[in-house]
Design an enzyme around this catalytic site. Sequence first.
Site, PDB file in Angstrom:
ATOM      1  N   PHE A 111      24.494  38.261  37.083  1.00  0.00           N
ATOM      2  CA  PHE A 111      25.586  38.605  38.086  1.00  0.00           C
ATOM      3  C   PHE A 111      26.961  37.186  37.908  1.00  0.00           C
ATOM      4  O   PHE A 111      28.052  37.628  38.221  1.00  0.00           O
ATOM      5  CB  PHE A 111      25.212  38.534  39.623  1.00  0.00           C
ATOM      6  CG  PHE A 111      25.151  37.355  40.055  1.00  0.00           C
ATOM      7  CD1 PHE A 111      26.083  37.032  41.281  1.00  0.00           C
ATOM      8  CD2 PHE A 111      23.962  36.672  40.095  1.00  0.00           C
ATOM      9  CE1 PHE A 111      25.755  35.743  41.961  1.00  0.00           C
ATOM     10  CE2 PHE A 111      23.570  35.496  40.816  1.00  0.00           C
ATOM     11  CZ  PHE A 111      24.517  34.955  41.640  1.00  0.00           C
ATOM     12  N   LYS A 112      26.372  36.531  37.413  1.00  0.00           N
ATOM     13  CA  LYS A 112      27.455  35.191  37.371  1.00  0.00           C
ATOM     14  C   LYS A 112      28.547  35.536  36.455  1.00  0.00           C
ATOM     15  O   LYS A 112      29.764  35.006  36.540  1.00  0.00           O
ATOM     16  CB  LYS A 112      26.866  33.759  36.815  1.00  0.00           C
ATOM     17  CG  LYS A 112      25.690  33.355  37.822  1.00  0.00           C
ATOM     18  CD  LYS A 112      25.881  32.985  39.127  1.00  0.00           C
ATOM     19  CE  LYS A 112      24.652  32.690  39.878  1.00  0.00           C
ATOM     20  NZ  LYS A 112      23.988  31.402  39.562  1.00  0.00           N
ATOM     21  N   ASP A 113      28.368  36.350  35.516  1.00  0.00           N
ATOM     22  CA  ASP A 113      29.356  36.908  34.661  1.00  0.00           C
ATOM     23  C   ASP A 113      30.385  37.383  35.077  1.00  0.00           C
ATOM     24  O   ASP A 113      31.596  37.359  34.887  1.00  0.00           O
ATOM     25  CB  ASP A 113      28.663  38.103  33.603  1.00  0.00           C
ATOM     26  CG  ASP A 113      27.735  37.549  32.506  1.00  0.00           C
ATOM     27  OD1 ASP A 113      27.983  36.022  32.189  1.00  0.00           O
ATOM     28  OD2 ASP A 113      26.616  38.142  32.349  1.00  0.00           O
ATOM     29  N   LEU A 116      32.318  34.157  36.148  1.00  0.00           N
ATOM     30  CA  LEU A 116      32.406  33.189  35.162  1.00  0.00           C
ATOM     31  C   LEU A 116      33.133  33.571  34.045  1.00  0.00           C
ATOM     32  O   LEU A 116      33.463  32.813  33.076  1.00  0.00           O
ATOM     33  CB  LEU A 116      31.130  32.521  34.863  1.00  0.00           C
ATOM     34  CG  LEU A 116      30.853  31.765  36.066  1.00  0.00           C
ATOM     35  CD1 LEU A 116      29.142  31.219  35.887  1.00  0.00           C
ATOM     36  CD2 LEU A 116      31.534  30.294  35.911  1.00  0.00           C
ATOM     37  N   THR A 146      23.978  30.148  36.249  1.00  0.00           N
ATOM     38  CA  THR A 146      25.317  29.577  36.053  1.00  0.00           C
ATOM     39  C   THR A 146      25.671  29.046  34.950  1.00  0.00           C
ATOM     40  O   THR A 146      26.698  29.340  34.420  1.00  0.00           O
ATOM     41  CB  THR A 146      25.431  28.704  37.550  1.00  0.00           C
ATOM     42  OG1 THR A 146      25.758  29.718  38.577  1.00  0.00           O
ATOM     43  CG2 THR A 146      26.807  28.090  37.221  1.00  0.00           C
TER      44      THR A 146
END
Length: 496
Positions: A111-113, A116, A146
């Site tokens: 989900f960090k995509d 980020l 992350t």
Amino acid sequence: MKMQFKSTRNQDNIVTASQAIVQGLATDGGLYVPTEWPSIDLDWSELKEMTYQELAYFVMSIFFDDFSEADLKACIDGAYDEKFDTDVIAPLAKVGDDYYLELFHGPTIAFKDLALQILPHLMKKSAEMNANDKEIAILTATSGDTGKAAMAGFADVPGTKIIVFYPQGGVSTIQEKQMVTQKGDNTFVVAIEGNFDDAQTEVKRLFNDEALRADLASENIQFSSANSMNIGRLIPQVVYYFYAYAQLVKHEEIEAGSPVNFMVPTGNFGDILAGYYAQKLGLPVGKLVCASNDNTVLYDFFNTGVYDKNREFKLTISPSMDILVSSNFERMLFHALGDDVAQLSALMNDLDEKGRYEFPADVSEKFASFLGEFADEDETKAEIDRVYQEYDYLMDPHTGVASASLQKLKAKDALSGPSVVVSTASPYKFPQAVLKAIGQDVEHATDDELVANIQSAGNRDYPNAIKEIQTAEVRHNRVSTVADMKATVVDILTGE
């Protein structure tokens, strides 16, 4: 009036969005939060028809209003493109009576995509807007996801270097391989002899090291962050709560205005805080469920009002949640305390000095939007297996924690209305744990054999992220003690 941001440690420290994005952490050691919550019109007849990119502009333009429309749309278009394996970016899957918001369709399958991929675009434009010609050194601690997502976003971005610290032995083998094979002349990965809390605490200390900041400034270098401490990382996460709700309305699963619960596997508190920010903008949220694994520091807080990190740090099959000091919780405390800097600072000092603090009010009143729940290892594995056997749907352990927490709350009749499980990672990222949960013997399997079995069991094509690391060479092999992290940073940034 333009949207501004203030520090949780000093309400007179007020900056624009672009300034907050470049700084990352406030100069006084606090975290930036909005100075006010605007009132906006939510017309779901329009919002439900928006693409992810259009909804991203709708939400982000509220917070990042010092960006021009053209510049913000360029950042959004540069982030949410063919790097994602689906045009909808964040699909919503119905599984039984519940919904799973799949946030793992980006280039690093986590989900960090969603944040980020856009942060480098926002940061580069922010530096231009503020005539900042310093080299930006991104300093980040990661519990697994992350680090890779940040490096993938910042790789070879001019004027930046990124240093990622991760706990040696504290991430999955796939997570580690993703990081140590990362390309980019400006990317640096360092394993530390300690846990994530050790790494995060030292990174925050380095940010607040005035002598170090001065030394780097003399070299025309300044720190910034890719952690959710950076408001430019946090705000893009608000978007997918709106998108999930819009899809429920569009497909007539709910009526516009009906409350929806969100089950969020929680470690550093950024993901669930984004849900709270969505609610502050008017999203009809029923409950935000803070789902913990065996590291139950947040679950205990929501049930007792006491935050106590003085406990055993447990390594689990959901390593991105193996956290005892949730850095973003400072923002939520600040809001719950009515933006009282003195009370917030006192609690943070207690945490630093005693390892614990007690909230000075009724938690159930001040945190009325939240419920705490947890799932231990056995419950998580059982839930992964149950959903797979009943619905042929394969989930990763972090999603399993949230899904198991949902079932526990249902059994208590603690929720009403529909619920969305925030699915934060692909099962490909944690193949050994997932396969063991569904009864496969994987004790001696290689990573390649593990991901092949995930492909067979889950009937999902190999993501590009998996294909890339199968033949990638290891480029990063630095190891550091926590005490040597500062020296490592200086060596990387200045060559001294």
